[in-house]
Design a protein around this motif. Structure first.
Motif, PDB file in Angstrom:
ATOM      1  N   PRO A 213       0.829  -1.205   0.000  1.00 28.51           N
ATOM      2  CA  PRO A 213       0.000   0.000   0.000  1.00 28.51           C
ATOM      3  C   PRO A 213       0.863   1.254   0.000  1.00 28.51           C
ATOM      4  CG  PRO A 213      -0.344  -1.307   2.015  1.00 28.51           C
ATOM      5  CD  PRO A 213       0.608  -2.058   1.160  1.00 28.51           C
ATOM      6  N   ARG A 214       0.423   2.281  -0.715  1.00 31.06           N
ATOM      7  CA  ARG A 214       1.062   3.598  -0.814  1.00 31.06           C
ATOM      8  C   ARG A 214       2.411   3.537  -1.526  1.00 31.06           C
ATOM      9  NH1 ARG A 214      -0.678   5.128   5.269  1.00 31.06           N
ATOM     10  NH2 ARG A 214       1.089   3.810   5.760  1.00 31.06           N
ATOM     11  N   MET A 267      -9.113   5.103  -8.652  1.00 31.97           N
ATOM     12  CA  MET A 267      -8.855   5.981  -7.517  1.00 31.97           C
ATOM     13  C   MET A 267      -7.878   5.370  -6.524  1.00 31.97           C
ATOM     14  SD  MET A 267     -12.414   7.971  -7.154  1.00 31.97           S
ATOM     15  CE  MET A 267     -13.413   6.597  -6.713  1.00 31.97           C
ATOM     16  N   GLY A 268      -7.518   4.091  -6.765  1.00 30.50           N
ATOM     17  CA  GLY A 268      -6.429   3.505  -6.001  1.00 30.50           C
ATOM     18  C   GLY A 268      -5.139   4.299  -6.192  1.00 30.50           C
ATOM     19  N   THR A 270      -5.265   7.826  -7.297  1.00 31.30           N
ATOM     20  CA  THR A 270      -5.429   9.265  -7.075  1.00 31.30           C
ATOM     21  C   THR A 270      -5.763   9.635  -5.639  1.00 31.30           C
ATOM     22  OG1 THR A 270      -7.771   9.122  -7.654  1.00 31.30           O
ATOM     23  CG2 THR A 270      -6.259   9.621  -9.439  1.00 31.30           C
ATOM     24  N   MET A 271      -6.294   8.664  -4.882  1.00 31.15           N
ATOM     25  CA  MET A 271      -6.741   8.994  -3.529  1.00 31.15           C
ATOM     26  C   MET A 271      -5.695   8.674  -2.471  1.00 31.15           C
ATOM     27  SD  MET A 271     -10.639   7.769  -3.155  1.00 31.15           S
ATOM     28  CE  MET A 271     -12.014   8.816  -3.615  1.00 31.15           C
ATOM     29  N   THR A 272      -4.581   8.090  -2.900  1.00 31.87           N
ATOM     30  CA  THR A 272      -3.597   7.641  -1.930  1.00 31.87           C
ATOM     31  C   THR A 272      -2.327   8.486  -2.015  1.00 31.87           C
ATOM     32  OG1 THR A 272      -2.606   5.616  -1.061  1.00 31.87           O
ATOM     33  CG2 THR A 272      -2.511   5.908  -3.436  1.00 31.87           C
ATOM     34  N   ARG A 273      -1.393   8.246  -1.111  1.00 34.00           N
ATOM     35  CA  ARG A 273      -0.135   8.997  -1.092  1.00 34.00           C
ATOM     36  C   ARG A 273       0.436   9.114  -2.516  1.00 34.00           C
ATOM     37  NH1 ARG A 273       4.637   6.527  -1.538  1.00 34.00           N
ATOM     38  NH2 ARG A 273       6.515   7.640  -0.946  1.00 34.00           N
ATOM     39  N   LYS A 275      -0.949  10.862  -5.027  1.00 31.69           N
ATOM     40  CA  LYS A 275      -2.041  11.488  -5.779  1.00 31.69           C
ATOM     41  C   LYS A 275      -1.655  11.847  -7.223  1.00 31.69           C
ATOM     42  CE  LYS A 275      -3.947  13.102  -1.447  1.00 31.69           C
ATOM     43  NZ  LYS A 275      -4.117  14.234  -0.565  1.00 31.69           N
ATOM     44  N   HIS A 276      -1.516  13.160  -7.548  1.00 33.11           N
ATOM     45  CA  HIS A 276      -1.258  13.534  -8.944  1.00 33.11           C
ATOM     46  C   HIS A 276       0.105  13.044  -9.416  1.00 33.11           C
ATOM     47  CE1 HIS A 276      -0.077  16.796  -6.292  1.00 33.11           C
ATOM     48  NE2 HIS A 276       0.838  17.124  -7.166  1.00 33.11           N
TER      49      HIS A 276
ATOM     50  N   ILE B   6      -3.555  -0.030   8.119  1.00 31.04           N
ATOM     51  CA  ILE B   6      -3.768   0.895   6.999  1.00 31.04           C
ATOM     52  C   ILE B   6      -5.185   0.658   6.477  1.00 31.04           C
ATOM     53  CG2 ILE B   6      -3.065   1.541   4.655  1.00 31.04           C
ATOM     54  CD1 ILE B   6      -0.211   0.713   5.365  1.00 31.04           C
ATOM     55  N   ILE B   8      -8.163   1.075   3.778  1.00 31.43           N
ATOM     56  CA  ILE B   8      -8.433   1.322   2.346  1.00 31.43           C
ATOM     57  C   ILE B   8      -9.951   1.397   2.158  1.00 31.43           C
ATOM     58  CG2 ILE B   8      -8.047   0.488  -0.018  1.00 31.43           C
ATOM     59  CD1 ILE B   8      -5.381   0.664   1.281  1.00 31.43           C
ATOM     60  N   TYR B  84     -16.945   3.133   0.906  1.00 26.70           N
ATOM     61  CA  TYR B  84     -17.034   4.598   1.033  1.00 26.70           C
ATOM     62  C   TYR B  84     -18.350   4.996   1.664  1.00 26.70           C
ATOM     63  CZ  TYR B  84     -13.520   5.113  -2.726  1.00 26.70           C
ATOM     64  OH  TYR B  84     -12.408   5.068  -3.511  1.00 26.70           O
ATOM     65  N   MET B 101      -7.802  16.963  -3.296  1.00 25.05           N
ATOM     66  CA  MET B 101      -8.225  15.608  -2.933  1.00 25.05           C
ATOM     67  C   MET B 101      -7.713  15.248  -1.535  1.00 25.05           C
ATOM     68  SD  MET B 101      -9.270  12.474  -3.632  1.00 25.05           S
ATOM     69  CE  MET B 101      -9.308  12.041  -5.344  1.00 25.05           C
ATOM     70  N   PRO B 102      -8.607  15.089  -0.569  1.00 26.83           N
ATOM     71  CA  PRO B 102      -8.128  14.629   0.738  1.00 26.83           C
ATOM     72  C   PRO B 102      -7.588  13.205   0.608  1.00 26.83           C
ATOM     73  CG  PRO B 102     -10.482  15.199   0.783  1.00 26.83           C
ATOM     74  CD  PRO B 102     -10.056  15.187  -0.643  1.00 26.83           C
ATOM     75  N   THR B 103      -6.627  12.831   1.440  1.00 25.00           N
ATOM     76  CA  THR B 103      -6.128  11.450   1.388  1.00 25.00           C
ATOM     77  C   THR B 103      -7.259  10.543   1.860  1.00 25.00           C
ATOM     78  OG1 THR B 103      -3.904  12.216   1.797  1.00 25.00           O
ATOM     79  CG2 THR B 103      -4.327   9.885   2.205  1.00 25.00           C
ATOM     80  N   SER B 104      -7.827   9.788   0.907  1.00 26.73           N
ATOM     81  CA  SER B 104      -9.033   9.013   1.213  1.00 26.73           C
ATOM     82  C   SER B 104      -8.783   7.523   1.167  1.00 26.73           C
ATOM     83  CB  SER B 104     -10.143   9.339   0.220  1.00 26.73           C
ATOM     84  OG  SER B 104     -10.106  10.672  -0.172  1.00 26.73           O
ATOM     85  N   LYS B 105      -7.596   7.113   0.761  1.00 26.58           N
ATOM     86  CA  LYS B 105      -7.215   5.696   0.782  1.00 26.58           C
ATOM     87  C   LYS B 105      -5.830   5.601   1.395  1.00 26.58           C
ATOM     88  CE  LYS B 105      -9.480   4.047  -3.475  1.00 26.58           C
ATOM     89  NZ  LYS B 105     -10.260   2.877  -3.128  1.00 26.58           N
ATOM     90  N   GLY B 106      -5.565   4.461   2.051  1.00 27.20           N
ATOM     91  CA  GLY B 106      -4.236   4.297   2.648  1.00 27.20           C
ATOM     92  C   GLY B 106      -4.067   5.184   3.860  1.00 27.20           C
TER      93      GLY B 106
END
Ligand code: SF4
Lengths: 446, 119
Positions: A213-214, A267-268, A270-273, A275-276, B6, B8, B84, B101-106
């Motif tokens: 992860p991350r 989004m796995g 874009t939403m994690t550490r 992002k962009h 962690i 997810i 979610y 984008m807030p950190t929403s995963k991990g």
């Protein structure tokens, strides 16, 4: 030719069939659904997946007032007027949502924001907004889903679980179709899935890679290095990504050997550490691979018309989301003008939430601030956001009751074929009426 | 007993169907209020189906939620999954690090076993 029937509210009951109706639940926007409609209720949705069936079969006419002001039933005219007063009465008005509205309504929403010198943002900012930033950095090597179906022989999903989020993705577009250059369908394709957990989609893969992860950024840069033939430290690669270097090398060899590769990402990433920076690494990897073969990348978009929202906001303002008009011209700055931020920092002082549910999906500080300011909500269903709104409009459901245009996730526009009429106004009607009143308050002649 | 995990958050098809049925209906509510834990972690923490745990983030956001065992090898040990919704959103920070984008995963969470609901 499809027989499109529409039933006026209160009319004699009849049964109609709408052929090739469009499902707008997810970004696949399947346009081959046959609907059976009885008494303003869809009783069958042929070819729809489990999500599509739930979408069509649960959108009967909602027995709620079309307008509520402060929780009390109100006339639509009063609602439009109050909405216009709220939007013109603030110093920092925000308009947010739009991913479940047709393009025609999105266009009016942008006009309203222009009249009120406000900020417009879409749910893109909390799904593929980081990818939108990455597109600006490295560009996008892209294709349509039709090209994927007809040419794609190497299909990769990264941080995306279509088996649960886009159930017909595999069968209609990416894995199963027998296409012009992949006549044997699934047999002619290699499917690779990269994720941090073994999702339901993993079963469909020839190769499943469960990375740490991350660590998407590290994994993608490992592939970028291998694409360029750069030597890497095997121990470091495995400790960073959780996958042996030899496995990554084998994957890269297969990617280079493909005739038409496609990476769908979710989004796995874009939403994690990262992002962009993650999306940027994936798009750059795709670009790099074009030195060897044809490779493309596509974000797997969630809501039915979130792609339309990006397109409409971009062609009206020059930017895809997070656009501020406070100085009289559009300015784009994710992190500053995006709704999670304008709410969590307590900057917005009024707003309009269109077909979205920030009261359920935003961070606690953002929700608390939204609950403290006057705002308008438009939705076809009751949600935590409509419940807390100053003015709440119940709207006709796009694609089922209301016509318009939506963009599939590959930017292909598709016209909707509504099944029956609703007594509630459409997003387009509500927003057009609010715009007329906003203009009147601002002294603009129509 | 507390331990770091962690989290997810993600989509499930039941959650997706639940959105269409209505967010105040049972299917959606059940999906967004069940925390999936790897079977190995359930056993090590002596957690039974329906036991309650408290999750706390590094920024102090806190929720209490009932657990359910994840299917077979869907979730590696050390990872938690939740559909979610309200609970996953409560654990997101307000900061988006300049991305929108807030950190929403991990998300790093401290898990404390409660057994039963305290609220
Ligand atoms: S894949 Fe998406 S668009 Fe197609 S029927 Fe299912 S929910 Fe609807």
């Amino acid at each position: 030719m499809a027989s499109v029937g529409s039933v006026e509210p209160g009319a004699r009951s009849e049964l109609t069939v709408v052929e090739d109706a469009v499902c707008t639940f997810c970004g696949c926007v399947c346009d081959d659904i046959d609907l059976t409609v009885e008494n303003n209720h869809i009783t069958q949705a042929q070819r729809a997946c489990v999500l599509g069936k739930a979408w069509f079969l649960n959108h009967a006419i909602d027995d709620r007032p079309s307008c509520l002001i402060d929780g009390q039933p109100a006339g639509l005219e009063d609602g439009y007027q109050r909405a216009a007063e709220i939007l013109t009465g603030g110093k920092y008005p925000i308009v947010y949502g739009l991913s479940d509205s047709p393009c025609e309504a999105q266009r009016v929403a942008v006009s309203i924001v222009d009249w009120i010198d406000g900020t417009i943002d879409t749910t893109t900012s909390v799904c593929h907004g980081p990818s939108g930033m990455a597109f600006q950095g490295v560009g996008e090597v892209t294709c349509t889903l039709g090209e994927v179906a007809n040419r794609g022989d190497f299909i990769m999903f990264w941080g995306s679980n279509p088996a649960e989020s886009h159930p017909r993705h595999f069968t209609k577009y990416s894995l199963m179709p027998k296409g012009m250059f992949v006549p044997n369908g699934r047999k002619d394709r290699t499917c690779v899935i990269v994720d941090v957990r073994k999702t339901k989609s993993a079963k469909a893969a020839d190769i499943f890679l469960q990375i740490k992860p991350r660590k998407d950024f590290e994994a993608l840069w490992t592939l970028r290095a291998l694409a360029k033939g750069i030597e890497l430290d095997a121990r470091q690669v495995e400790s960073e990504t959780g996958i042996e270097l030899s496995v990554w090398q084998d994957l890269m060899d297969r990617m280079k050997a493909a005739k038409f590769g496609v990476i769908f990402f979710g989004m796995g990433l874009t939403m994690t550490r990262g992002k962009h920076a993650n999306s940027e690494a994936l798009l750059a990897l795709t670009r790099d691979l074009n030195a060897y073969t044809r490779f493309t990348a596509k974000p797997n978009r969630g809501h039915g018309n979130v792609t339309g929202a990006d397109n409409v906001v971009a062609w009206r303002t020059g930017y895809p989301f997070g656009v501020n008009h406070n100085r009289g011209y559009p300015r784009f700055n994710p992190g500053e003008y995006t709704t999670s931020d304008t709410l969590a920092r307590g900057e917005a002082d009024c707003g309009m939430m269109i077909a979205c549910d920030p009261m359920a999906n935003f961070s606690q500080p953002a929700r608390e601030h939204l609950a403290s300011i006057p705002y308008i909500a438009l939705d076809s269903k009751e949600t935590p956001t409509t419940r807390a709104a100053t003015v709440a409009f119940t709207v006709a459901t796009y694609g089922i009751n209301a016509p318009g245009t939506v963009y599939r996730m590959d930017d292909v526009p598709i016209p909707l074929r509504p099944a029956f009429k609703s007594p509630h106004p459409s997003d387009f009607e509500v927003l057009s009426n609010i715009e007329t009143r906003v203009k009147a308050i601002r002294g603009v002649r129509s | 007993m507390t331990e770091m995990f962690i989290l997810i958050p993600g989509r499930t098809s039941d959650q997706g169907c639940g959105i269409s049925e209505g967010k105040f209906q049972e299917k959606y509510q059940k999906q967004i209020t069940s925390l999936q834990v790897a079977p190995g972690d359930m056993e090590r923490l002596a957690l039974a189906e329906g036991d309650w745990v408290r999750l706390t983030t590094e920024f102090g956001q806190q929720v209490e939620v009932a657990v359910t065992a994840a299917k077979k090898d869907e979730l590696p040990e050390g990872l938690l999954f939740i559909a979610y919704g309200d609970i996953s959103s409560r654990l997101m920070g307000g900061d988006t690090h300049g991305s929108g984008m807030p950190t929403s995963k991990g998300i790093d969470v401290e898990l404390e076993v409660l057994r039963s609901e305290t609220a």
